[in-house]
Write an enzyme that holds these catalytic residues in place. Structure first.
Site, short mmCIF file in Angstrom:
data_model
loop_
_atom_site.label_atom_id
_atom_site.label_comp_id
_atom_site.label_asym_id
_atom_site.label_seq_id
_atom_site.Cartn_x
_atom_site.Cartn_y
_atom_site.Cartn_z
N ARG A 25 10.06 32.27 -5.25
CA ARG A 25 9.35 31.20 -4.54
C ARG A 25 10.27 30.02 -4.29
NH1 ARG A 25 7.21 26.47 -5.27
NH2 ARG A 25 7.67 26.43 -7.49
N GLN A 26 10.13 29.44 -3.12
CA GLN A 26 10.71 28.14 -2.78
C GLN A 26 9.53 27.25 -2.41
OE1 GLN A 26 13.70 27.65 -3.70
NE2 GLN A 26 15.09 27.92 -2.01
N SER A 27 9.64 25.95 -2.68
CA SER A 27 8.51 25.04 -2.52
C SER A 27 8.10 24.73 -1.10
CB SER A 27 8.81 23.71 -3.23
OG SER A 27 8.93 23.92 -4.60
N SER A 28 9.05 24.76 -0.18
CA SER A 28 8.72 24.40 1.20
C SER A 28 9.48 25.31 2.16
CB SER A 28 9.10 22.94 1.48
OG SER A 28 10.51 22.79 1.46
N GLN A 31 13.05 24.32 2.45
CA GLN A 31 13.91 24.85 1.40
C GLN A 31 14.25 26.31 1.64
OE1 GLN A 31 11.78 24.05 -2.24
NE2 GLN A 31 13.02 22.23 -2.64
#
Length: 177
Positions: A25-28, A31
């Site tokens: 997972r990446q937050s945005s 990103q």
């Protein structure tokens, strides 16, 4: 059982009989687009699971939550799927680069740890293997989760302070609704 260079005494044949899940997972979306190295490092956890003894075909990747914040599990179907698989007793090892990839709040993090403990699922980050059923491992994982939550608070505070400072200088620009 043959031991590999990264084998761990916590990994048993019962764990190896189940699946290993790598959570990415990446937050945005920004990103995801601009920090592809971080995403690649997370995908490389598949190799870690293989070195710990899982056959590559029994290592699954969950990357449904790319571009979604870890602040809450409510909108993260990948995290919900991982919790469900652990609760069904199908997971021997859950891997994530660090605690912040899985949860940035204590309730989600401790729910994950509790399920892992009850169903005998190991957890691994990029450095070591933890058994949430063992007191010392659970304590270390708890501290890691608290730090992740605190880090999110600090990031929000810094962003808010920066915006407030710009507003005081008359430099804050916001788009019209």
């Amino acid at each position: 059982m043959l031991r590999t260079e990264l084998s761990n005494p916590k990994v048993s044949t019962e764990h190896l009989a189940k699946l290993a899940y790598v959570y990415v997972r990446q937050s945005s979306l920004k990103q995801v687009m601009q920090h592809s190295e971080s995403t690649e490092l997370q995908y490389h956890l598949v190799e870690r699971a293989v070195k710990l003894g899982w056959p590559r075909e029994r290592v699954e990747v969950i990357d449904d939550d790319q571009g979604k914040s870890g602040a809450s599990a409510s909108e993260r179907q990948g995290f919900q799927f991982l919790l469900a698989e652990i609760g069904l007793g199908r997971v021997g090892l859950a891997l994530s680069f660090d605690a912040s990839r899985l949860a940035r709040n204590s309730s989600d993090w401790y729910q994950l740890l509790e399920l892992c403990s009850v169903f005998g699922t190991l957890f691994s980050d990029s450095e070591r293997v933890y058994d949430p059923g063992l007191y010392t491992d659970r304590m270390l994982l708890g501290l890691s989760g608290m730090m992740s939550e605190a880090e999110l608070h600090q990031l929000r505070r810094r962003l808010h302070s920066g915006a407030w400072n710009k507003a005081q200088c008359g430099e804050l620009r916001l788009a019209l609704p």
